[in-house]
Design a protein around this motif. Sequence first.
Motif, PDB file in Angstrom:
ATOM      1  N   GLU A 175       3.399   5.953   7.117  1.00 48.74           N
ATOM      2  CA  GLU A 175       3.508   4.699   7.853  1.00 48.74           C
ATOM      3  C   GLU A 175       2.103   4.426   8.254  1.00 48.74           C
ATOM      4  N   TYR A 176       1.211   4.939   8.687  1.00 45.88           N
ATOM      5  CA  TYR A 176      -0.309   4.542   8.809  1.00 45.88           C
ATOM      6  C   TYR A 176      -1.152   3.727   7.891  1.00 45.88           C
ATOM      7  N   ILE A 177      -0.353   4.530   6.977  1.00 49.77           N
ATOM      8  CA  ILE A 177      -1.373   4.004   5.221  1.00 49.77           C
ATOM      9  C   ILE A 177      -0.510   2.716   4.993  1.00 49.77           C
ATOM     10  N   LYS A 178       0.777   2.706   5.060  1.00 47.41           N
ATOM     11  CA  LYS A 178       1.244   1.467   4.642  1.00 47.41           C
ATOM     12  C   LYS A 178       1.061   0.407   5.196  1.00 47.41           C
ATOM     13  N   SER A 179       0.864   0.424   6.556  1.00 48.17           N
ATOM     14  CA  SER A 179       0.533  -0.599   7.656  1.00 48.17           C
ATOM     15  C   SER A 179      -1.107  -0.994   7.468  1.00 48.17           C
ATOM     16  N   GLY A 180      -1.835  -0.432   6.542  1.00 53.10           N
ATOM     17  CA  GLY A 180      -3.061  -0.724   6.247  1.00 53.10           C
ATOM     18  C   GLY A 180      -4.080  -0.213   7.540  1.00 53.10           C
ATOM     19  N   LYS A 181      -3.547   0.321   8.416  1.00 55.37           N
ATOM     20  CA  LYS A 181      -4.291   0.939   9.698  1.00 55.37           C
ATOM     21  C   LYS A 181      -5.426   2.053   9.083  1.00 55.37           C
TER      22      LYS A 181
ATOM     23  N   MET B 216       0.741  -1.144  -0.056  1.00 54.65           N
ATOM     24  CA  MET B 216       0.020   0.017   0.192  1.00 54.65           C
ATOM     25  C   MET B 216       0.688   1.172  -0.043  1.00 54.65           C
ATOM     26  N   ARG B 217       0.554   2.207  -0.824  1.00 48.41           N
ATOM     27  CA  ARG B 217       1.235   3.352  -0.990  1.00 48.41           C
ATOM     28  C   ARG B 217       0.448   4.621  -0.614  1.00 48.41           C
ATOM     29  N   ALA B 218       0.929   5.555   0.144  1.00 52.02           N
ATOM     30  CA  ALA B 218       0.411   6.833   0.410  1.00 52.02           C
ATOM     31  C   ALA B 218       0.184   7.767  -0.757  1.00 52.02           C
ATOM     32  N   LYS B 219      -0.894   8.250  -1.398  1.00 54.16           N
ATOM     33  CA  LYS B 219      -1.043   9.117  -2.424  1.00 54.16           C
ATOM     34  C   LYS B 219      -1.535  10.451  -2.131  1.00 54.16           C
ATOM     35  N   ILE B 220      -1.219  11.486  -2.505  1.00 58.17           N
ATOM     36  CA  ILE B 220      -1.769  12.637  -2.197  1.00 58.17           C
ATOM     37  C   ILE B 220      -2.947  13.177  -3.331  1.00 58.17           C
ATOM     38  N   ILE B 221      -4.232  13.052  -2.923  1.00 60.49           N
ATOM     39  CA  ILE B 221      -5.317  12.961  -3.799  1.00 60.49           C
ATOM     40  C   ILE B 221      -6.019  14.440  -3.742  1.00 60.49           C
ATOM     41  N   GLY B 222      -5.564  15.401  -2.952  1.00 57.24           N
ATOM     42  CA  GLY B 222      -5.972  16.680  -2.862  1.00 57.24           C
ATOM     43  C   GLY B 222      -5.456  17.586  -2.008  1.00 57.24           C
ATOM     44  N   THR B 223      -5.113  18.824  -2.513  1.00 59.89           N
ATOM     45  CA  THR B 223      -4.373  19.971  -1.715  1.00 59.89           C
ATOM     46  C   THR B 223      -5.427  21.235  -1.740  1.00 59.89           C
ATOM     47  N   GLY B 224      -4.986  21.784  -0.610  1.00 55.29           N
ATOM     48  CA  GLY B 224      -5.769  23.307  -0.314  1.00 55.29           C
ATOM     49  C   GLY B 224      -4.943  23.903   0.675  1.00 55.29           C
ATOM     50  N   SER B 225      -4.791  25.360   0.450  1.00 55.19           N
ATOM     51  CA  SER B 225      -4.112  26.192   1.331  1.00 55.19           C
ATOM     52  C   SER B 225      -5.021  27.486   1.646  1.00 55.19           C
ATOM     53  N   TYR B 226      -4.653  28.247   2.531  1.00 55.71           N
ATOM     54  CA  TYR B 226      -5.324  29.447   3.123  1.00 55.71           C
ATOM     55  C   TYR B 226      -4.171  30.413   3.746  1.00 55.71           C
ATOM     56  N   VAL B 227      -4.209  31.552   3.040  1.00 59.06           N
ATOM     57  CA  VAL B 227      -3.233  32.657   3.723  1.00 59.06           C
ATOM     58  C   VAL B 227      -4.337  33.712   4.031  1.00 59.06           C
ATOM     59  N   PRO B 228      -3.989  34.450   5.343  1.00 67.39           N
ATOM     60  CA  PRO B 228      -4.716  35.418   5.643  1.00 67.39           C
ATOM     61  C   PRO B 228      -4.832  36.592   4.762  1.00 67.39           C
ATOM     62  N   GLU B 229      -5.727  37.573   4.786  1.00 62.89           N
ATOM     63  CA  GLU B 229      -5.767  38.515   3.826  1.00 62.89           C
ATOM     64  C   GLU B 229      -4.666  39.726   4.043  1.00 62.89           C
ATOM     65  N   LYS B 230      -4.321  39.989   5.239  1.00 63.63           N
ATOM     66  CA  LYS B 230      -3.763  41.056   5.506  1.00 63.63           C
ATOM     67  C   LYS B 230      -2.153  40.878   5.076  1.00 63.63           C
ATOM     68  N   VAL B 231      -1.801  41.902   4.508  1.00 66.16           N
ATOM     69  CA  VAL B 231      -0.233  41.623   3.972  1.00 66.16           C
ATOM     70  C   VAL B 231       0.753  42.742   4.730  1.00 66.16           C
ATOM     71  N   ILE B 232       1.858  42.158   5.122  1.00 65.47           N
ATOM     72  CA  ILE B 232       2.970  43.426   5.538  1.00 65.47           C
ATOM     73  C   ILE B 232       3.957  43.289   4.733  1.00 65.47           C
ATOM     74  N   THR B 233       4.437  44.243   4.138  1.00 66.05           N
ATOM     75  CA  THR B 233       5.581  44.388   3.095  1.00 66.05           C
ATOM     76  C   THR B 233       6.729  45.041   3.837  1.00 66.05           C
ATOM     77  N   ASN B 234       7.748  44.778   3.232  1.00 64.31           N
ATOM     78  CA  ASN B 234       9.128  45.227   3.662  1.00 64.31           C
ATOM     79  C   ASN B 234       8.709  46.633   4.021  1.00 64.31           C
ATOM     80  N   TYR B 235       8.154  47.425   3.455  1.00 66.79           N
ATOM     81  CA  TYR B 235       8.172  48.901   3.379  1.00 66.79           C
ATOM     82  C   TYR B 235       7.287  49.170   4.740  1.00 66.79           C
ATOM     83  N   ASP B 236       6.456  48.335   5.080  1.00 66.36           N
ATOM     84  CA  ASP B 236       5.682  48.416   6.347  1.00 66.36           C
ATOM     85  C   ASP B 236       6.812  48.216   7.586  1.00 66.36           C
ATOM     86  N   LEU B 237       7.434  47.152   7.253  1.00 68.05           N
ATOM     87  CA  LEU B 237       8.540  46.842   8.304  1.00 68.05           C
ATOM     88  C   LEU B 237       9.561  48.054   8.578  1.00 68.05           C
ATOM     89  N   GLU B 238       9.831  48.853   7.539  1.00 66.26           N
ATOM     90  CA  GLU B 238      10.832  49.805   7.713  1.00 66.26           C
ATOM     91  C   GLU B 238      10.396  50.847   8.677  1.00 66.26           C
TER      92      GLU B 238
END
Length: 326
Positions: A124-130, A1-23
């Motif tokens: 490991e959980y997937i390979k073991s069949g658990k 049994m092999r573990a396969k990535i069948i879907g991905t997703g991500s989320y980043v907050p809206e607020k951006v801090i630029t280098n100029y903000d850090l300045e």
Amino acid sequence: MRAKIIGTGSYVPEKVITNYDLEKMVDTTDEWIRTRTGMVERRIASNNEAASDLAIMAAKRALKDADVKAKDIEMILLATATPDMLFPSTACIVQTALGIKGAAAFDISAACTGFIYALSITEEYIKSGKYKTILLITTELLTRYIDWTDRSTCILFGDGASAMVIQGTNSRDGGVISTHIHADGSYADFISVQGGGSRCVVSHESVDKKLHFMKMKGNETFKMAVKMMTATAREALSYNGFSVDDINLFIPHQANIRIINAVSKKLGIAPEKIYINIEKYGNTSAVSIPLALDEVVKGGRLSKGDLILMVAFGGGLTWGSALVRW
Ligand code: COA
């Protein structure tokens, strides 16, 4: 049994801090940050967002992408260094929000190597069949633990979350080929947040001493990162009998462009095979690799059969690698 990535997703907050903000906040410049780190901007969570909120958004996207129902998830594994609270686990909070009833749910702590550790456990959980179907989540709000008066750390980190659905398959077509994980706790003081744990509970004194903020030995961490990321990348290749030319895509942890370039040079990886998005998000810790992978997938850059090498390094110290056939 092999573990396969069948879907991905991500989320980043809206607020951006630029280098100029850090300045405007500390004695730094856009030029210093760009040339020393490769970072241009990073995302920062709003006051009412915690690790689970970001995780839930990413997880919903991954479930949709995988076309998997909540009831089919048998385990939720969530890597974070910045959980909602000490306990219960953030994984349990996410489980309820997603309506995933009864599935095992737990957090793991491996700082910036959290994704590779979580992928290794999942494999490991997937390979073991658990278990057959696992939801792997990474979520980080490191900006909550930053001293915004410390120019050597406050420029580096950003918030975000990423998720993937991983399923067992009997086909040898694609999936996780190998994972390698390591640690050396004798370097624990290289990057740490000491306040808030059982050794140093939150008190007026701990806050006065700023112990709830991240402390980092930047220079020493940099050198160890280059050494260990290179070593574990070589380990992944030699374990499977691959050469660097077999790699189609290299996704290193996005901690510093100079770390990425030094590791890539030592390995001899062609620049066009290296995925870099550090300019947009800074260092998002355990989120950086799966966030990059999600971008690659959604950008249509991967073809079936492509070989992906992922390498991370972080507090602990921890480090590890994963080879995935797409
Ligand atoms: N702006 C301007 N100057 C800064 C600065 C900033 N944001 N941060 C540090 N400096 C200054 C230092 O005070 C120092 O000044 P000095 O020479 O007068 O003492 C100088 O720049 C050089 O500092 P140094 O720490 O040697 O810089 P560096 O080239 O090592 O870069 C890091 C600092 C933090 C960017 C780099 O060490 C790094 O990325 N380390 C790895 C961190 C990491 O990846 N952590 C997470 C691991 S997952």
